[in-house]
Enzyme design. Structure first.
Site, short mmCIF file in Angstrom:
data_model
loop_
_atom_site.label_atom_id
_atom_site.label_comp_id
_atom_site.label_asym_id
_atom_site.label_seq_id
_atom_site.Cartn_x
_atom_site.Cartn_y
_atom_site.Cartn_z
CB ALA A 38 -49.69 -78.33 -83.91
CE1 TYR A 92 -41.20 -80.55 -84.78
CE2 TYR A 92 -40.90 -82.47 -83.39
CZ TYR A 92 -41.49 -81.86 -84.47
OH TYR A 92 -42.38 -82.56 -85.22
CG ASN A 170 -51.94 -80.05 -80.43
OD1 ASN A 170 -51.92 -81.28 -80.44
ND2 ASN A 170 -52.00 -79.34 -81.53
CE1 TYR A 171 -51.20 -78.34 -70.14
CE2 TYR A 171 -49.87 -80.33 -69.91
CZ TYR A 171 -50.28 -79.10 -69.44
OH TYR A 171 -49.76 -78.61 -68.28
CG ASP A 281 -51.09 -81.61 -85.77
OD1 ASP A 281 -51.73 -81.24 -84.77
OD2 ASP A 281 -49.86 -81.66 -85.80
#
Ligand SMILES: Nc1ncnc2c1ncn2[C@@H]1O[C@H](COP(=O)(O)OP(=O)(O)O)[C@@H](O)[C@H]1O
Ligand SMILES: O=C(O)C(=O)C[C@H](O)[C@H](O)COP(=O)(O)O
Length: 338
Positions: A38, A92, A170-171, A281
């Site tokens: 991010a 990821y 950004n949880y 972002d």
């Protein structure tokens, strides 16, 4: 005059691995690799618009870590505060959604070099030297206790030097739930240092333990006012309001609240979405760009909306759009530019 000092970004940079097109992760025999994370995405978005940016992170001391540093340098980000150490690089996996199938992210970042680095190992004095701002996100403290402590130390170091902090909520539930975490307490400490928050009523609910029952803009305003009351340093809250029709078509508006009032743009319809990861972002980069250029919250909402809308057309995590691209978007018209 625009401030030419760098904006510093602290966070993990990973390789993102995804199948081409709309294939499932375990169906494909080809993978695409992008550099993601991010904070690095916001840094890239701003660097592409000509702003000075500096990434503070740790990567693996191997060819993959070197590739990340090279890629960020190629995007115009200052990589002098990136350390390379023995260990593994965070990864990821993204399975992009299609139609009524939602996108899915699987993290493979436990015990990465960044996650395991001792919080006391970071040199904030050198990393923040000469910077006009530090940008953090709620992802870094969600990774684990080391990075939570490091994020708080970074915000404190910035505060001690009079460097303003921006924070993107950004949880990430999957990260917080993987350890014995206390997101409310950690995020409250971090946002206590911030003058700009990228987040909406859901972020404020988590912080204040209170729900906002209204609807649409009213709920966002109520949440913003509650956040301004709770966090004396906070001056501006920016959020996107997204209506998801399906994975390929969304309507997005940009909202900015200050202590004086709120402004929300009309929705833009974004159809034929190519890649929505990193759209938040890109929004943050667009808002910061608008604030740097004019200081005007309404202009910042418009440039945030433009950059997030454009990002949906681009494969990969980061916005690579230039000022000319922003101007063309704002000028409207979809004829081929030639
Ligand atoms: N469970 C949650 N608790 C608190 N905040 C949340 C939660 N889920 C999402 N949010 C917040 O909502 C905001 C918008 O999220 P999202 O719709 O994913 O937009 P984007 O992808 O554009 O960032 C983010 O700031 C995020 O932190
Ligand atoms: O999840 C993480 O830890 C990452 O950093 C991967 C992605 O780069 C961001 O999640 C993109 O964030 P959005 O702009 O909200 O789509």
């Amino acid at each position: 005059m625009t401030d030419t000092r760098p904006i510093a970004f602290f966070g993990e940079v990973m390789l993102r691995i995804s199948p081409p097109g709309r294939e499932l992760l375990l169906q494909t025999n080809h993978f695409q690799v992008h550099v993601g994370g991010a904070e690095a995405n916001v840094a890239t978005g701003l660097a592409s618009l000509g702003h000075a940016t500096r990434m503070i992170t740790a990567v693996a001391d191997n060819p993959m870590g070197a590739a990340i540093t090279r890629e960020l340098r190629g995007r115009g980000v200052d990589t002098s505060a990136i350390v390379a150490e023995a260990g593994r690089l965070g990864l990821y996996f993204l399975q992009p959604g299609a139609g009524l199938r939602a996108s899915e992210v699987i993290y493979d970042r436990a015990h990465s070099v960044f996650a395991d680095r001792a919080p006391t190992a970071w040199d904030w004095h050198a990393a923040l030297a000469g910077c006009q701002r530090l940008h953090l996100s709620g992802i870094t403290p969600a990774i684990g206790p080391n990075t939570a402590a490091a994020a708080i130390a970074a915000a404190e170091a910035a505060g001690a030097r009079g460097i303003p902090v921006s924070f993107d909520g950004n949880y990430r539930a999957r990260l917080w739930e993987a350890w014995d975490s206390d997101p409310k307490s950690v995020l409250t400490q971090l946002i206590g240092h911030a003058d700009i928050l990228f987040g909406n009523h859901r972020d404020v609910s988590l912080l204040l333990g209170k729900t906002f029952s209204g609807d649409g803009p009213d709920r966002r305003r109520e949440a913003a006012e509650a956040a301004f009351a709770a966090f004396p340093k906070l001056q501006l809250i920016a959020s996107t309001a997204r209506h998801v029709d399906d994975a390929d078509s969304h309507r997005v508006a940009a909202r900015v609240d200050t202590r004086r009032g709120g402004f929300q743009t009309p929705d833009v319809r974004i159809s034929g979405i190519v890649d929505r990861l990193g759209a938040g972002d890109a929004f943050a980069a667009g808002v910061l760009h608008g604030l740097l250029e004019s200081g005007d919250p309404e202009a910042a909402a418009h440039s945030g909306l433009a950059l997030t809308a454009l990002k949906h057309s681009l494969p990969g995590d980061a916005s690579l759009f230039t000022r000319a691209d922003l101007a063309a978007f704002e000028g409207g018209g979809m004829d081929v530019r030639r």
